[in-house]
Enzyme design. Structure first.
Site, PDB file in Angstrom:
ATOM      1  N   GLU A 139      25.961  -6.382 -16.742  1.00  0.00           N
ATOM      2  CA  GLU A 139      26.152  -7.391 -17.784  1.00  0.00           C
ATOM      3  C   GLU A 139      26.901  -6.857 -18.995  1.00  0.00           C
ATOM      4  OE1 GLU A 139      22.254  -8.264 -15.758  1.00  0.00           O
ATOM      5  OE2 GLU A 139      23.285  -6.521 -16.549  1.00  0.00           O
TER       6      GLU A 139
ATOM      7  N   THR B 197      -3.909   4.999  -1.776  1.00  0.00           N
ATOM      8  CA  THR B 197      -4.962   5.538  -0.917  1.00  0.00           C
ATOM      9  C   THR B 197      -5.571   6.794  -1.526  1.00  0.00           C
ATOM     10  OG1 THR B 197      -3.388   6.808   0.385  1.00  0.00           O
ATOM     11  CG2 THR B 197      -3.875   4.574   1.141  1.00  0.00           C
TER      12      THR B 197
ATOM     13  N   ARG C 129     -15.548   4.269   3.726  1.00  0.00           N
ATOM     14  CA  ARG C 129     -16.397   5.397   4.080  1.00  0.00           C
ATOM     15  C   ARG C 129     -15.568   6.674   4.080  1.00  0.00           C
ATOM     16  NH1 ARG C 129     -18.405   6.486  10.057  1.00  0.00           N
ATOM     17  NH2 ARG C 129     -16.320   7.408  10.045  1.00  0.00           N
TER      18      ARG C 129
ATOM     19  N   GLU D 206       0.832  -1.210   0.000  1.00  0.00           N
ATOM     20  CA  GLU D 206       0.000   0.000   0.000  1.00  0.00           C
ATOM     21  C   GLU D 206       0.866   1.259   0.000  1.00  0.00           C
ATOM     22  OE1 GLU D 206      -3.638  -0.065   2.202  1.00  0.00           O
ATOM     23  OE2 GLU D 206      -3.290   1.963   3.001  1.00  0.00           O
TER      24      GLU D 206
ATOM     25  N   PRO E 277      -0.521   8.861  -2.001  1.00  0.00           N
ATOM     26  CA  PRO E 277      -0.059   9.819  -3.005  1.00  0.00           C
ATOM     27  C   PRO E 277       0.915  10.816  -2.373  1.00  0.00           C
ATOM     28  CG  PRO E 277      -2.461   9.814  -2.824  1.00  0.00           C
ATOM     29  CD  PRO E 277      -1.936   9.025  -1.679  1.00  0.00           C
TER      30      PRO E 277
ATOM     31  N   PRO F 244     -13.251   1.691  15.459  1.00  0.00           N
ATOM     32  CA  PRO F 244     -13.310   2.497  16.687  1.00  0.00           C
ATOM     33  C   PRO F 244     -14.660   3.168  16.916  1.00  0.00           C
ATOM     34  CG  PRO F 244     -11.798   3.440  15.023  1.00  0.00           C
ATOM     35  CD  PRO F 244     -12.140   2.062  14.586  1.00  0.00           C
TER      36      PRO F 244
END
Lengths: 646, 646
Positions: free
Chosen positions: A465, A96, A159, A65, A68, A204
């Site tokens: 390489e 988010t 929400r 996660e 921005p 909560p």
């Protein structure tokens, strides 16, 4: 894809994603392509199907996660981080939703645009968060439509926290995440995969733990596909929560959210926001070392690893979701120690696959953008399908305009001061430009003691390489053959080869040798004489900024320079030298001289005029040695050219 | 393409055409294919452009005239002749228009259908003659529309001979070839290339030689693209004619018509029809040997060679048009002695390319029809474009119905009596069927002393290149693995390889080993056990007549089994094992047991019931060894299977 190396060897930091590829579940409508490799079953699956497949196969997975960033520079850095952390193979990342940051806008720091960049330019399966409080239905529908248009296929429905202290209901809005879930299903049917949040110790604000479980069940029954939990500190917390969920009939996947403690202050802030209780035994360890960031991080990694082991060992958990706080070290360390950081050297194709659903059939690209894949994706974003009709007789469709190439994800990651140190505070002639190219190749410091770790055409340092080619490259760059892209020939190496392999196992990969460089008209004149001897073997395109174009390529046909043969499949030819797109690349390649280099200097300054002179007078050359089973003859061509000049 | 041989080695008699490929000049509209090989510039040119290109490059060419046969059997033979003579590389063939033979109808012997077969099934650039007298405008327009629909792009515009003695003008018809030329240009614009006839000694009905030249000029100025002359006996006749044409402003190509004298009677008849005078010196030679056909033919060849040499040496003639009289030996001999019979072992693709304009982009086919290319073309004739969308994720479109597979050009060339001798007047059990397959492989006579030179799945004898595989094939056929198609693996042979090469020079060709056979369910059971060991290496499809289908192929993806890498081009993969089309092939392959073999015997006879039993109970199996750089493992798979059964 890095300058001067096997074109198929992406440097560890280049944009590469084995993990997430596409969230496409578009009905497999007819597509009129003769080659449909379907290298990667992932590319046809929705996120929820990928999850189910991993669960069935017993492969453990992880997701990451991010939030921005606040500034454009922060965005550039975050995107580099997507590329690096994407290399570990996350099943998805999520971004988010920041209501205060104009999250649905076109700003380079908005949630929407960061998620867009992750899916389209970094090729990562991406979930965009979306909150519903304080927004109208129409706003939300608009955001969802935009997300769909940008190729996003997964939404985390939340929400969100009310703005200010008082809870105000939005007129014609939604009060709860369940309303948002229902709205998405009503308006977009089954288009999006929907994720919802679960609270192992209860939300909560919920009346009770049990009431919160009931709300969660409502969200799932309204159409959510899986649950990601809030962070927690003890595995028992999660086990209890999971059993309680199952007891009330929640059967979808529940993914534990893992928060590796990375510092004292970030922990305190998070606890404040989430209203979680930090267990006393953790506090007891942290308080004494609160000013020792490294110590806290080590402890956090230790703690996370041991809790993740418990979760995975239980057999109830198949994937782990990490709250990275946009940081790299701690999460990567936990994942590596768990053994689920999966830096698979095998790539589905030799370049990074975009995860946009409409690009899921893309399986061929011109070699020119090998070091600038994001620019290629950006400039072809309007194409309807990939690669239909691009490389056939019909000419390529218009590439996006160059005027936008200063877009933030195409800019150099290095600030002006650093570039000046690398490329020279003051240029004294064309030779000082040759010197910059040569230092980039050799890795030696320039005369002012600075290493040249990037070039306008290559944002990354030379891959290790390349050592084999270094000597040749150094020699030619010193003499004014300014190389920007190359690959060696390969005659049937196993697809599992750690350096040049790609695609499913059991196959064989091939390449034609390729060399691309800028050089003066004097050298071009000699080169053309030499190329007469190689007429049947070497194809060339030589073009200057005005578009004067010299080539021996038949018609406008593309030349396949990378291809693979796999069990039970059609031939795949992911990289071509396409004469039509070369002219679009030419504009970009020449413009980089001015935009990235010349503009570092004052107008009318001698340094600026030197770059301008090169821009105006040099040619961009590409050479393909068609005889891939023989030794690469392109170095001989260049040697012969120098010999002729002597 | 012949059973049991390198699939890419067409036997000398198989349908192959380097010469004519396409008369397509369709505007190169966008086509949505990712591979557009354009192997053969011919395929994009109109006939008149091909002619001009040959003239510019100084390459001499030839063309062949045929007339429609009277019987269906004659048509089958003529088509075999097209295939064989097409191998010599004619620039085009032309088919005459027989007003009495219902020339525009769908009869298998009509001019229209013979020309259709030449262009579509034999891949030959074809000119259809058309006469205008005694026909209405509408009839003619109808014929031209039908010709266009069938893929014909060239018309030889003739007046034709009036029916009966009296000249009657058709109401609303045309009286002269010039009217037909104008009509074609009016109604079809520039779609057709138009050829007209020239008379080196003047048309027998013209007022004068000069008047006839003026008529010719009118035809050219009305829109004809080139002229083919009536036959003549001395090169001076042609040279004078050509100069006279040029003198009055005729600048288009004039192609001399060559008639190798092949017999006394055919010469007499032709002279009578054409009202030509045979020079005395020729009469003097022929009269004494008029009953010795071989002697006359030798003389005719000698005469034609020497006249053709004069024509070509003059520098005025670039191409020669042969009146073949539908015969093969004399014309072929003349061409070989002139050195312009051009049996180029290099093919543009490993299978015969159809010359229908809409098939000009076709560059991939399923391997199953390798020995039945005409059947494949017939069954896919309704497809709009090739091979778009055929081999991608989308399933193949419906193949044409099997009910029509008795069409004349799909029938066996051998009569029933011959087939019975080869395949057994009476079968005594499955073993006697194994014996037939084995004899076909070994080339040894069967127990009744007859060689087996064809099989229901292979109309041609086994190619000589197969000797290397013969021992293995004999062994497995004797034990009931009844092979019908195979190819060895090839790991990058030059495209100019005389045996397996195809496509432009400078390239490399590759193949995966392939084996296809019928076998009993007992052997299939053992085979499946053995294949477990080869799971990652060998792809298989096993199906019975009822459609029961056992496979380890991923999804419904095609497996490329022949491909080529060429300078400056995309990868070309002309042959695939396609799971979807295999089910259509399965129907055809099983039906051939009944239609071609079982029906040779009386209903309810034991022989018929044996074939019926095999048809009902055997499986059709195909195996691909994906590991083309290693030694072919398919023989080991079969050996292991027999071992398991012991």
């Amino acid at each position: 894809m890095v300058n001067e190396t096997q074109h198929t060897c992406s440097a560890s930091s280049s944009s590469k994603s084995d993990g997430g590829s596409s969230s496409g579940s578009e009905s497999s409508k007819d597509n009129s392509r003769c080659s449909t490799p379907v290298l990667d079953a992932d590319r046809h699956e929705r996120l929820r199907e990928k999850m189910r497949r991993r669960q069935d196969s017993g492969d453990k997975w992880f997701s990451l996660e991010f939030f921005p960033p606040r500034t454009a520079n922060g965005a550039v850095n975050l995107i580099s981080r997507f590329d690096r952390m994407g290399a570990g193979g996350p099943l998805f990342i999520d971004v988010t939703w920041h209501p205060a940051g104009d999250p649905g806008s076109d700003k380079e720091t908005s949630s929407m645009i960061i998620a867009n960049t992750a899916v389209n330019y970094c090729g990562l399966e991406t979930i965009l968060h979306m909150t519903c409080c304080n927004q109208t239905k129409d706003d939300i529908t608009g955001h969802l439509q935009k997300a769909k248009r940008l190729g996003l296929k997964n939404i985390m429905a939340l929400r969100g926290d009310p703005v200010g202290e008082e809870w105000e209901e939005e007129v014609d809005g939604f009060d709860y995440a369940v309303d948002l879930v229902k709205h998405i299903r009503n308006e977009f049917d089954d288009y999006f995969d929907i994720c919802v949040a679960g609270y192992p110790t209860g939300h909560p604000e919920a009346e009770s733990y049990e009431a919160d479980l009931r709300h969660l069940k409502e969200k799932v029954f309204a159409g959510a596909d899986f649950i990601i939990t809030q962070l927690f500190f003890r595995s028992e917390t999660f086990f209890k929560f999971m059993k309680d969920c199952q007891a009330i009939g929640i059967t979808c996947p529940i993914i534990p959210g893992i928060f590796p403690i990375q510092g004292y202050h970030s922990l305190r802030q998070l606890v404040k926001l989430s209203k979680l209780e930090v267990p006393q035994e953790i506090k007891d360890v942290i308080e004494p070392i609160k000013d020792n960031d490294a110590a806290i991080r080590n402890y956090g990694v230790e703690l996370a690893v041991s809790m993740c082991r418990e979760l995975l060992d239980s057999g109830m958990v198949h994937g782990l979701h990490f709250y990275t706080l946009n940081r790299e070290v701690a999460t990567t360390e936990v994942l590596k120690r768990l053994g689920i950081w999966n830096e698979d050297p095998r790539r589905p194709l030799p370049w990074a696959v975009s995860a946009h659903p409409k690009r899921r059939v893309e399986d061929v690209r011109p070699i020119f953008w090998a070091s600038r894949p994001k620019s290629y994706i950006y400039r072809t974003q309007e194409w309807d399908d990939f690669p239909n009709g691009r490389w056939g007789n019909s000419s390529s469709p218009a590439f996006g305009e160059l005027k936008d190439y200063y877009l933030f994800y195409l800019k150099s990651k290095s600030p002006r001061e650093e570039l000046l140190k690398m490329w020279g505070e003051e240029l004294t002639g064309e030779e000082s430009v040759f010197e910059v190219f040569t230092c980039y190749i050799t890795g030696e410091p320039n005369k002012n003691g600075y290493k040249v770790t990037c070039m306008p055409w290559n944002d990354d340092p030379l891959a290790t390489e390349t050592n084999l080619l270094k000597e040749q490259l150094e020699k030619v760059n010193r003499r004014g053959i300014l190389t920007i892209n190359s690959q060696p020939n390969i005659n049937g190496k196993p697809s599992t080869d750690p350096i040049v392999g790609w695609g499913p196992s059991g196959g064989y990969v091939f390449q034609k040798a390729y060399l691309e460089f800028f050089t003066s008209s004097e050298i071009v004149t000699a080169l053309l004489k030499v190329l007469k001897k190689y007429e049947l073997r070497v194809n060339y395109h030589i073009v200057n900024v005005k578009g004067q174009n010299i080539t021996n390529a038949p018609d406008l046909q593309p030349n396949a320079v990378t291809w693979g043969i796999f069990p039970g499949r059609e031939i795949i030819q992911p990289t071509v030298v396409d004469p039509v797109s070369f002219l679009s690349w030419k504009d970009e390649a020449f413009a980089l001289w001015i935009e990235q280099w010349a503009k570092l200097y004052e107008e009318e300054s001698p340094s600026r005029m030197i770059i301008q002179y090169i821009h105006d007078n040099y040619y961009l050359v590409n050479l393909v040695d068609n005889d891939f089973p023989l030794e690469n003859c392109l170095w001989q061509v260049v040697d012969d050219t120098f010999e002729l000049l002597n």
